[in-house]
Structure formats: structure tokens, C-alpha cells
Design a protein around this motif. Structure first.
Motif, PDB file in Angstrom:
ATOM      1  N   TRP A   1      11.569  -6.987  -8.171  1.00  0.00           N
ATOM      2  CA  TRP A   1      11.109  -6.048  -9.262  1.00  0.00           C
ATOM      3  C   TRP A   1       9.863  -6.077  -9.809  1.00  0.00           C
ATOM      4  O   TRP A   1       9.312  -5.237 -10.092  1.00  0.00           O
ATOM      5  CB  TRP A   1      12.201  -5.831 -10.637  1.00  0.00           C
ATOM      6  CG  TRP A   1      12.023  -7.242 -11.475  1.00  0.00           C
ATOM      7  CD1 TRP A   1      12.650  -8.381 -11.259  1.00  0.00           C
ATOM      8  CD2 TRP A   1      10.977  -7.407 -12.533  1.00  0.00           C
ATOM      9  NE1 TRP A   1      12.118  -9.261 -12.209  1.00  0.00           N
ATOM     10  CE2 TRP A   1      11.164  -8.653 -12.951  1.00  0.00           C
ATOM     11  CE3 TRP A   1      10.219  -6.724 -12.981  1.00  0.00           C
ATOM     12  CZ2 TRP A   1      10.301  -9.231 -14.057  1.00  0.00           C
ATOM     13  CZ3 TRP A   1       9.404  -7.012 -14.064  1.00  0.00           C
ATOM     14  CH2 TRP A   1       9.395  -8.527 -14.667  1.00  0.00           C
ATOM     15  N   SER A   2       9.192  -7.347  -9.718  1.00  0.00           N
ATOM     16  CA  SER A   2       8.140  -7.422 -10.247  1.00  0.00           C
ATOM     17  C   SER A   2       6.894  -7.001  -9.260  1.00  0.00           C
ATOM     18  O   SER A   2       5.828  -6.669  -9.722  1.00  0.00           O
ATOM     19  CB  SER A   2       7.570  -9.030 -10.524  1.00  0.00           C
ATOM     20  OG  SER A   2       7.645  -9.700  -9.336  1.00  0.00           O
ATOM     21  N   VAL A   3       7.293  -7.072  -8.013  1.00  0.00           N
ATOM     22  CA  VAL A   3       6.391  -6.516  -7.021  1.00  0.00           C
ATOM     23  C   VAL A   3       6.173  -5.000  -7.199  1.00  0.00           C
ATOM     24  O   VAL A   3       5.020  -4.224  -7.166  1.00  0.00           O
ATOM     25  CB  VAL A   3       6.768  -6.747  -5.477  1.00  0.00           C
ATOM     26  CG1 VAL A   3       6.003  -6.081  -4.714  1.00  0.00           C
ATOM     27  CG2 VAL A   3       6.666  -8.196  -5.403  1.00  0.00           C
ATOM     28  N   ALA A   4       7.354  -4.376  -7.392  1.00  0.00           N
ATOM     29  CA  ALA A   4       7.389  -2.783  -7.689  1.00  0.00           C
ATOM     30  C   ALA A   4       6.717  -2.527  -8.979  1.00  0.00           C
ATOM     31  O   ALA A   4       6.015  -1.295  -9.036  1.00  0.00           O
ATOM     32  CB  ALA A   4       9.046  -2.390  -7.726  1.00  0.00           C
ATOM     33  N   ALA A   5       6.905  -3.276  -9.944  1.00  0.00           N
ATOM     34  CA  ALA A   5       6.146  -3.101 -11.337  1.00  0.00           C
ATOM     35  C   ALA A   5       4.622  -3.137 -11.130  1.00  0.00           C
ATOM     36  O   ALA A   5       3.778  -2.336 -11.680  1.00  0.00           O
ATOM     37  CB  ALA A   5       6.630  -4.036 -12.228  1.00  0.00           C
ATOM     38  N   ARG A   6       4.297  -4.215 -10.392  1.00  0.00           N
ATOM     39  CA  ARG A   6       2.747  -4.249 -10.072  1.00  0.00           C
ATOM     40  C   ARG A   6       2.065  -3.140  -9.416  1.00  0.00           C
ATOM     41  O   ARG A   6       1.194  -2.936  -9.666  1.00  0.00           O
ATOM     42  CB  ARG A   6       2.541  -5.905  -9.458  1.00  0.00           C
ATOM     43  CG  ARG A   6       2.356  -7.088 -10.269  1.00  0.00           C
ATOM     44  CD  ARG A   6       2.343  -8.232  -9.947  1.00  0.00           C
ATOM     45  NE  ARG A   6       3.534  -8.600  -9.231  1.00  0.00           N
ATOM     46  CZ  ARG A   6       3.738  -9.681  -8.388  1.00  0.00           C
ATOM     47  NH1 ARG A   6       2.852 -10.459  -8.270  1.00  0.00           N
ATOM     48  NH2 ARG A   6       4.997 -10.048  -7.976  1.00  0.00           N
TER      49      ARG A   6
ATOM     50  N   ALA B   1       3.317  -0.237  -9.590  1.00  0.00           N
ATOM     51  CA  ALA B   1       3.264   0.760 -10.399  1.00  0.00           C
ATOM     52  C   ALA B   1       1.915   0.813 -11.359  1.00  0.00           C
ATOM     53  O   ALA B   1       1.402   1.802 -11.644  1.00  0.00           O
ATOM     54  CB  ALA B   1       4.626   1.158 -11.272  1.00  0.00           C
ATOM     55  N   ILE B   2       1.742  -0.550 -11.820  1.00  0.00           N
ATOM     56  CA  ILE B   2       0.614  -0.795 -12.538  1.00  0.00           C
ATOM     57  C   ILE B   2      -0.775  -0.306 -12.036  1.00  0.00           C
ATOM     58  O   ILE B   2      -1.509   0.494 -12.443  1.00  0.00           O
ATOM     59  CB  ILE B   2       0.624  -2.230 -13.146  1.00  0.00           C
ATOM     60  CG1 ILE B   2       1.693  -2.434 -14.002  1.00  0.00           C
ATOM     61  CG2 ILE B   2      -0.571  -2.622 -13.802  1.00  0.00           C
ATOM     62  CD1 ILE B   2       2.123  -3.881 -14.409  1.00  0.00           C
ATOM     63  N   VAL B   3      -0.773  -0.689 -10.592  1.00  0.00           N
ATOM     64  CA  VAL B   3      -1.954  -0.565  -9.912  1.00  0.00           C
ATOM     65  C   VAL B   3      -2.161   0.960  -9.762  1.00  0.00           C
ATOM     66  O   VAL B   3      -3.641   1.605  -9.706  1.00  0.00           O
ATOM     67  CB  VAL B   3      -2.100  -1.383  -8.643  1.00  0.00           C
ATOM     68  CG1 VAL B   3      -3.279  -1.047  -7.760  1.00  0.00           C
ATOM     69  CG2 VAL B   3      -2.090  -2.769  -8.904  1.00  0.00           C
ATOM     70  N   ALA B   4      -1.094   1.627  -9.424  1.00  0.00           N
ATOM     71  CA  ALA B   4      -1.170   3.096  -9.377  1.00  0.00           C
ATOM     72  C   ALA B   4      -1.733   3.755 -10.555  1.00  0.00           C
ATOM     73  O   ALA B   4      -2.577   4.642 -10.332  1.00  0.00           O
ATOM     74  CB  ALA B   4       0.444   3.629  -9.092  1.00  0.00           C
TER      75      ALA B   4
ATOM     76  N   ALA C   1       0.928  -1.322   0.037  1.00  0.00           N
ATOM     77  CA  ALA C   1       0.051   0.001  -0.002  1.00  0.00           C
ATOM     78  C   ALA C   1       0.764   1.203  -0.035  1.00  0.00           C
ATOM     79  O   ALA C   1       0.485   2.354  -0.571  1.00  0.00           O
ATOM     80  CB  ALA C   1      -0.886  -0.039   0.992  1.00  0.00           C
ATOM     81  N   THR C   2       1.810   1.414   0.849  1.00  0.00           N
ATOM     82  CA  THR C   2       2.795   2.378   0.881  1.00  0.00           C
ATOM     83  C   THR C   2       3.524   2.820  -0.437  1.00  0.00           C
ATOM     84  O   THR C   2       3.472   3.678  -0.939  1.00  0.00           O
ATOM     85  CB  THR C   2       3.895   2.025   2.016  1.00  0.00           C
ATOM     86  OG1 THR C   2       3.281   1.961   3.080  1.00  0.00           O
ATOM     87  CG2 THR C   2       4.814   3.530   1.928  1.00  0.00           C
ATOM     88  N   LEU C   3       3.764   1.748  -1.229  1.00  0.00           N
ATOM     89  CA  LEU C   3       4.706   1.700  -2.408  1.00  0.00           C
ATOM     90  C   LEU C   3       3.556   2.232  -3.466  1.00  0.00           C
ATOM     91  O   LEU C   3       4.002   3.163  -4.262  1.00  0.00           O
ATOM     92  CB  LEU C   3       5.155   0.568  -2.963  1.00  0.00           C
ATOM     93  CG  LEU C   3       6.173   0.613  -4.389  1.00  0.00           C
ATOM     94  CD1 LEU C   3       7.106   1.942  -4.341  1.00  0.00           C
ATOM     95  CD2 LEU C   3       6.633  -0.633  -4.498  1.00  0.00           C
TER      96      LEU C   3
END
Length: 297
Positions: free
Chosen positions: A215-220, A222-225, A41-43
Motif C-alpha cells: 500500500w505504501s508504494v501505491a500511496a507514494r 499517488a503522491i508523485v502523481a 511509472a505505469t501506476l
């Protein structure tokens, strides 16, 4: 004819927005076990805050960043942070469709709380709809409360926070553009979630491991954002064209999308009794919407 076409177009825009929100929720659920929900949630909101802030600066300039009532905007951000954190936590451990169904109590909470907070008259139909919704909640919670304990109540907490945010949105109507209203919430929610993540890690209640996600967590995130911001914009456009009362029933497409994605991706198939509870909750919301629109007419 043009008015009817505009209303229909607005409903389709809102429908697309609500469906997109459910797609983002499914992406969040795929991260269960990879990174704690508070960190996700924070990211997600940090990325959204940077993106929306940059857009607001480009479109409206520095003067758009001064809210009329800072404490009201801070409260909106707090509600957004609480609703998101509880819902993310819920979908980590619960089937997506069931968690989504329980959050549909938000319109009932909003109708009940608008009386004492906004001094609006609470009509008897609200209490009827509330009683109907509670029956549906008990049916949906039936297996989850026994298996998960108090964690199964997280969607209800999320719905309560969301309804408080809706009431605060009403109070802040006309205090800025739609984009600035989103920015004010995001720039408050992101730091609050960061504090919650740090406290959770320090106390061991929600340890963040690994500290740096894959990296896949960060990418996901970003996609949700991006998808969530797009969804809220579509819903705003739809509401502006068709009106809030016409758009309200479109939100229930979320339960359909969530059910399809929950079955296709996670293999979650609600049983008949659960579907009954979902139908009662959705029916109570539609009943409240229908009676409200009829009274307005």
C-alpha cells in the motif's frame, strides 16, 4: 513596475514548480527494490491520467477531448512515456543529483533537433554549448559507466525523449488548453507504459513482483502523481507570467534540490570531479539561454 513584479512572481512560481518535481523524483527513488520502475511509472501515470481527465471533463466538457492532430498528441505521449521510464530506471540505480544533471542535456538536444525537425536555424552558439555539455557529461559518467554499464546512459535517453516532447509541444501550441495538452499526453503515456510493463514481465526482462504492490508504494505513486501535476501547473503559470526565456534558468534549482535530498535521504555525496561535470553541464545550458536571450533582444 507592475511588469517587473509580474515577471518576478512568474519566476518564483516556476522555481516552486521545478523544486516540487525534484521532490517527486526523490519519492520515486525510495521505491527502488520494492517494485520495478516500469510498474511504478505505469501506476503513477495511470493515477495522473484519471485525475487530469476528470478535471478536464469537469472544467471544459466532453468537447475538449478531441485533439486537432491525434498523431502529434500520440507522439507527445510516447515521448513522455519514454522519458519517464528511462529516468525512473536511472534514479533507481544512480545518485539522484547525477541522474538529474545528465537530463539537463535536454535543452541542448532541443536546440540541435529544432533545426532538422522544425526548420529553425541552428546558430553556431548551439554547437559551442553542445561541446561544453558533452565535456560535462563525460565527467559525470566517469564512475557510473564503469560501474553500471549502459544503464548509466538512461538519463541521456530520457533527455532525448524529453527534448522531442518539447519540440512536439511547440508544434502543438494553440491546439487546446494547457490542461487538455497534459491530458492528451497522460492518456497516451499510461497505456504505453502498461504495455511495456506486461511485455517486461512476460519476457522476464523486468518481472513485476509482487503483482500487487504494498500500500505504501501505491500511496507514494499517488503522491508523485499529485505533486508532478501541481509542479507542471506552477511552471505553466510562471511561464505565462514571465515568459519562457525568463523561466528557463529556474529549472536548474532541480539539481540543488536533488543534491540536498540525495544527501539527506540516501547518503549520496557527489565528489569534486562530479560537481565539476555538473557545473559544466549547467553552465552550458545557462550560456545557451543567455546567448539566445541576447540575440532575441
Amino acid at each position: 513596475m507592475d511588469v517587473e513584479h509580474g515577471e518576478r512572481r512568474g519566476q518564483w512560481l516556476a522555481l516552486a514548480g521545478f523544486a516540487t518535481l525534484s521532490c517527486g523524483d526523490a519519492i520515486i527513488k525510495t521505491m527502488a527494490g520494492e517494485w520495478p520502475p516500469v510498474a511504478v511509472a505505469t501506476l503513477r501515470f495511470s493515477i495522473g491520467a484519471v485525475m487530469l481527465t476528470s478535471l478536464l471533463l469537469w472544467k471544459e466538457g466532453p468537447q475538449a477531448f478531441w485533439p486537432r492532430h491525434p498523431w502529434l498528441q500520440a507522439f507527445r505521449g510516447l515521448c513522455l512515456a519514454g522519458a519517464s521510464l528511462l529516468f525512473f530506471s536511472a534514479i533507481y540505480v544512480m545518485p539522484l543529483a547525477e541522474a538529474m544533471a545528465l537530463t539537463f542535456l535536454a535543452p541542448i538536444f532541443t536546440a540541435l533537433l529544432s533545426g532538422p525537425i522544425l526548420k529553425e536555424k541552428v546558430r553556431p552558439v548551439v554547437f559551442v554549448a553542445c561541446a561544453m555539455a558533452l565535456v560535462g557529461v563525460f565527467i559525470v559518467l566517469r564512475p557510473n559507466l564503469a560501474e553500471l554499464g549502459l544503464v548509466a546512459l538512461f538519463p541521456l535517453g530520457s533527455a532525448l525523449f524529453f527534448s522531442c516532447m518539447v519540440i512536439a509541444n511547440r508544434a502543438s501550441a494553440g491546439h487546446g488548453s494547457a490542461l487538455s495538452m497534459q491530458v492528451f499526453m497522460s492518456v497516451v503515456a499510461a497505456p504505453l507504459l502498461l504495455v511495456a510493463a506486461i511485455m517486461g514481465d512476460a519476457t522476464g526482462l523486468a518481472p513485476i513482483a509482487p503483482i500487487v504492490p504494498d500500500w505504501s508504494v501505491a500511496a507514494r505513486c499517488a503522491i508523485v502523481a499529485v505533486t508532478a501535476s501541481t509542479a507542471h501547473y506552477l511552471i505553466y503559470l510562471g511561464t505565462a507570467r514571465a515568459g519562457a526565456s525568463s523561466v528557463a534558468p529556474m529549472s536548474y534549482v532541480q539539481i540543488i534540490v536533488a543534491s540536498i535530498l540525495g544527501w539527506a535521504i540516501f547518503g549520496n555525496i557527489p565528489d569534486v570531479l562530479t560537481w565539476t561535470g555538473v557545473a559544466v553541464i549547467v553552465g552550458s545550458g545557462l550560456f545557451l539561454w543567455w546567448r539566445t536571450r541576447k540575440s532575441a533582444a
